[in-house]
Design a protein around this motif. Structure first.
Motif, PDB file in Angstrom:
ATOM      1  N   GLU A   1      78.895  97.826  -7.904  1.00  0.00           N
ATOM      2  CA  GLU A   1      78.401  99.184  -7.666  1.00  0.00           C
ATOM      3  C   GLU A   1      77.337  99.558  -8.707  1.00  0.00           C
ATOM      4  N   VAL A   2      77.610  99.258  -9.964  1.00  0.00           N
ATOM      5  CA  VAL A   2      76.674  99.591 -11.044  1.00  0.00           C
ATOM      6  C   VAL A   2      75.298  98.990 -10.755  1.00  0.00           C
ATOM      7  N   PHE A   3      75.257  97.748 -10.306  1.00  0.00           N
ATOM      8  CA  PHE A   3      73.994  97.048 -10.091  1.00  0.00           C
ATOM      9  C   PHE A   3      73.538  97.055  -8.636  1.00  0.00           C
ATOM     10  N   SER A   4      74.094  97.917  -7.811  1.00  0.00           N
ATOM     11  CA  SER A   4      73.773  97.908  -6.382  1.00  0.00           C
ATOM     12  C   SER A   4      72.288  98.118  -6.109  1.00  0.00           C
ATOM     13  N   GLU A   5      71.604  98.936  -6.903  1.00  0.00           N
ATOM     14  CA  GLU A   5      70.171  99.163  -6.684  1.00  0.00           C
ATOM     15  C   GLU A   5      69.320  98.029  -7.251  1.00  0.00           C
ATOM     16  N   PHE A   6      69.883  97.211  -8.123  1.00  0.00           N
ATOM     17  CA  PHE A   6      69.195  96.040  -8.661  1.00  0.00           C
ATOM     18  C   PHE A   6      69.198  94.921  -7.631  1.00  0.00           C
ATOM     19  N   GLY A   7      70.297  94.779  -6.928  1.00  0.00           N
ATOM     20  CA  GLY A   7      70.427  93.727  -5.926  1.00  0.00           C
ATOM     21  C   GLY A   7      71.786  93.073  -6.010  1.00  0.00           C
ATOM     22  N   ARG A   8      71.975  92.107  -5.169  1.00  0.00           N
ATOM     23  CA  ARG A   8      73.265  91.410  -5.097  1.00  0.00           C
ATOM     24  C   ARG A   8      73.552  90.665  -6.397  1.00  0.00           C
ATOM     25  N   ILE A   9      74.780  90.819  -6.861  1.00  0.00           N
ATOM     26  CA  ILE A   9      75.242  90.035  -8.007  1.00  0.00           C
ATOM     27  C   ILE A   9      76.471  89.244  -7.596  1.00  0.00           C
ATOM     28  N   ASP A  10      76.704  88.163  -8.300  1.00  0.00           N
ATOM     29  CA  ASP A  10      77.900  87.349  -8.110  1.00  0.00           C
ATOM     30  C   ASP A  10      78.568  87.189  -9.462  1.00  0.00           C
ATOM     31  N   ALA A  11      79.889  87.229  -9.457  1.00  0.00           N
ATOM     32  CA  ALA A  11      80.659  87.047 -10.695  1.00  0.00           C
ATOM     33  C   ALA A  11      81.457  85.754 -10.572  1.00  0.00           C
ATOM     34  N   ARG A  12      81.366  84.944 -11.626  1.00  0.00           N
ATOM     35  CA  ARG A  12      82.119  83.679 -11.660  1.00  0.00           C
ATOM     36  C   ARG A  12      82.921  83.617 -12.949  1.00  0.00           C
ATOM     37  N   ARG A  13      84.182  83.190 -12.808  1.00  0.00           N
ATOM     38  CA  ARG A  13      85.024  83.042 -13.995  1.00  0.00           C
ATOM     39  C   ARG A  13      84.481  81.930 -14.877  1.00  0.00           C
ATOM     40  N   MET A  14      84.327  82.247 -16.149  1.00  0.00           N
ATOM     41  CA  MET A  14      83.890  81.263 -17.132  1.00  0.00           C
ATOM     42  C   MET A  14      84.078  81.839 -18.522  1.00  0.00           C
ATOM     43  N   PHE A  15      84.153  80.989 -19.513  1.00  0.00           N
ATOM     44  CA  PHE A  15      84.282  81.397 -20.912  1.00  0.00           C
ATOM     45  C   PHE A  15      85.489  82.288 -21.176  1.00  0.00           C
ATOM     46  N   GLY A  16      86.508  82.242 -20.336  1.00  0.00           N
ATOM     47  CA  GLY A  16      87.634  83.159 -20.488  1.00  0.00           C
ATOM     48  C   GLY A  16      87.275  84.559 -20.027  1.00  0.00           C
ATOM     49  N   GLY A  17      86.113  84.714 -19.432  1.00  0.00           N
ATOM     50  CA  GLY A  17      85.639  85.997 -18.902  1.00  0.00           C
ATOM     51  C   GLY A  17      84.927  85.733 -17.590  1.00  0.00           C
ATOM     52  N   HIS A  18      83.764  86.363 -17.418  1.00  0.00           N
ATOM     53  CA  HIS A  18      82.987  86.184 -16.196  1.00  0.00           C
ATOM     54  C   HIS A  18      81.507  86.085 -16.523  1.00  0.00           C
ATOM     55  N   GLY A  19      80.825  85.209 -15.813  1.00  0.00           N
ATOM     56  CA  GLY A  19      79.371  85.184 -15.830  1.00  0.00           C
ATOM     57  C   GLY A  19      78.894  86.037 -14.674  1.00  0.00           C
ATOM     58  N   ILE A  20      77.844  86.823 -14.887  1.00  0.00           N
ATOM     59  CA  ILE A  20      77.290  87.684 -13.843  1.00  0.00           C
ATOM     60  C   ILE A  20      75.915  87.124 -13.477  1.00  0.00           C
ATOM     61  N   PHE A  21      75.735  86.821 -12.193  1.00  0.00           N
ATOM     62  CA  PHE A  21      74.549  86.131 -11.706  1.00  0.00           C
ATOM     63  C   PHE A  21      73.779  86.978 -10.700  1.00  0.00           C
ATOM     64  N   HIS A  22      72.467  86.797 -10.702  1.00  0.00           N
ATOM     65  CA  HIS A  22      71.585  87.389  -9.697  1.00  0.00           C
ATOM     66  C   HIS A  22      70.589  86.302  -9.317  1.00  0.00           C
TER      67      HIS A  22
END
Length: 113
Positions: free
Chosen positions: A10-31
């Motif tokens: 929701e935060v980045f909805s105007e930026f475009g589609r993002i994908d979240a992938r589990r990594m580093f014990g957290g998440h990587g956020i991709f566009h």
């Protein structure tokens, strides 16, 4: 996926589609297949480089650090400013800044190969 990470769509909805992938014990956020942010302990960190780090440093935003081998390592990600969570226009500005830094980094590392 945790609620904080889900909220980033929701935060980045105007930026475009993002994908979240589990990594580093957290998440990587991709566009567009490029990691421009990471989430650790429900804190969002945005990618920076020599060209953009100043924008984060002048605001006193913390650099992402983690413990490894008895020492503390820093990565080229900084805590996101609070206003992006309430202001879609600010979210786009900061997301573009981070994504541009990720693109520049990719170009530089691509030349070394």
């Amino acid at each position: 996926m945790n609620g904080f990470v889900e909220h980033l769509h929701e935060v980045f909805s105007e930026f475009g589609r993002i994908d979240a992938r589990r990594m580093f014990g957290g998440h990587g956020i991709f566009h567009d297949g490029l990691m421009f942010a990471l989430v650790a302990d429900d804190t969002l960190y945005l990618k920076a480089d020599d060209e953009s780090a100043y924008s984060f440093e002048t605001r006193g935003l913390a650099r992402f650090q983690y413990n490894k081998g008895g020492g503390v390592l820093s990565m080229s990600y900084f805590e996101a400013p609070e206003e992006i969570y309430d202001d879609p226009a600010e979210a786009v500005i900061w997301a573009r800044r981070a994504h541009d830094a990720a693109l520049r980094t990719k170009r530089r590392t691509g030349r070394r190969k």
